[in-house]
Design an enzyme around this catalytic site. Structure first.
Site, PDB file in Angstrom:
ATOM      1  N   LYS A  23      82.523  47.645   5.710  1.00  0.00           N
ATOM      2  CA  LYS A  23      82.760  47.715   7.152  1.00  0.00           C
ATOM      3  C   LYS A  23      84.254  47.846   7.400  1.00  0.00           C
ATOM      4  CE  LYS A  23      82.388  44.791  11.234  1.00  0.00           C
ATOM      5  NZ  LYS A  23      81.802  43.560  11.746  1.00  0.00           N
ATOM      6  N   SER A  39      80.851  65.613  10.290  1.00  0.00           N
ATOM      7  CA  SER A  39      81.198  64.496   9.419  1.00  0.00           C
ATOM      8  C   SER A  39      82.218  63.604  10.099  1.00  0.00           C
ATOM      9  CB  SER A  39      81.761  64.957   8.070  1.00  0.00           C
ATOM     10  OG  SER A  39      82.989  65.616   8.273  1.00  0.00           O
ATOM     11  N   TYR A  72      78.418  61.558   7.401  1.00  0.00           N
ATOM     12  CA  TYR A  72      78.964  61.336   6.065  1.00  0.00           C
ATOM     13  C   TYR A  72      80.483  61.406   6.148  1.00  0.00           C
ATOM     14  CZ  TYR A  72      79.400  66.403   6.052  1.00  0.00           C
ATOM     15  OH  TYR A  72      79.737  67.691   6.371  1.00  0.00           O
TER      16      TYR A  72
END
Length: 128
Positions: A23, A39, A72
């Site tokens: 995180k 992305s 991604y």
């Protein structure tokens, strides 16, 4: 009753669950590029600190507007502080928005109990 709890323990031992792996908390979006394939571009220093690799699936949570998206990661210039929403993701935030980048991992239930995620709290300019 004893049979039920032992049956659950046996099932849980064979179970695989998804847990928080990484995180990066409260990044500031530096760019939004609608005309890119898609992305999230991240400073490579941030990726390393959070143990996130290129092409890894991540969730981006926008603190300003509440949106959540999956995409991604692609490498951004090391030390640049870049956080760029690309392609359709650019519709989910704008420069200056605060976001949280989250990666998850699937693992054995028992291993997950002991696992500790990588947590990164950047400073101003998305710097470590």
């Amino acid at each position: 009753m004893g049979g039920t709890s032992s049956m659950f323990r046996s099932f849980a031992a064979a179970m695989e669950i998804e847990v928080l792996k990484s995180k990066i908390h409260r990044l500031v979006v530096t760019e939004a590029n609608l005309n890119y394939v898609g992305s999230l571009t991240l400073d490579e220093d941030l990726m390393d600190a959070a143990n996130i690799i290129e092409n890894e699936k991540v969730q981006v949570v926008n603190v300003n507007n509440g949106s959540r998206l999956e995409t991604y990661v692609i490498k951004g210039k090391r030390g640049s502080g870049v956080v760029c929403l690309n392609g359709p993701a650019a519709r989910e935030g704008m420069v200056g928005d605060v976001v949280i980048v989250i990666a998850y991992a699937a693992m054995d239930f028992e291993a997950a109990k002991k696992f500790r995620p990588w947590l990164v709290f950047p400073k101003d300019g998305n710097r470590l």
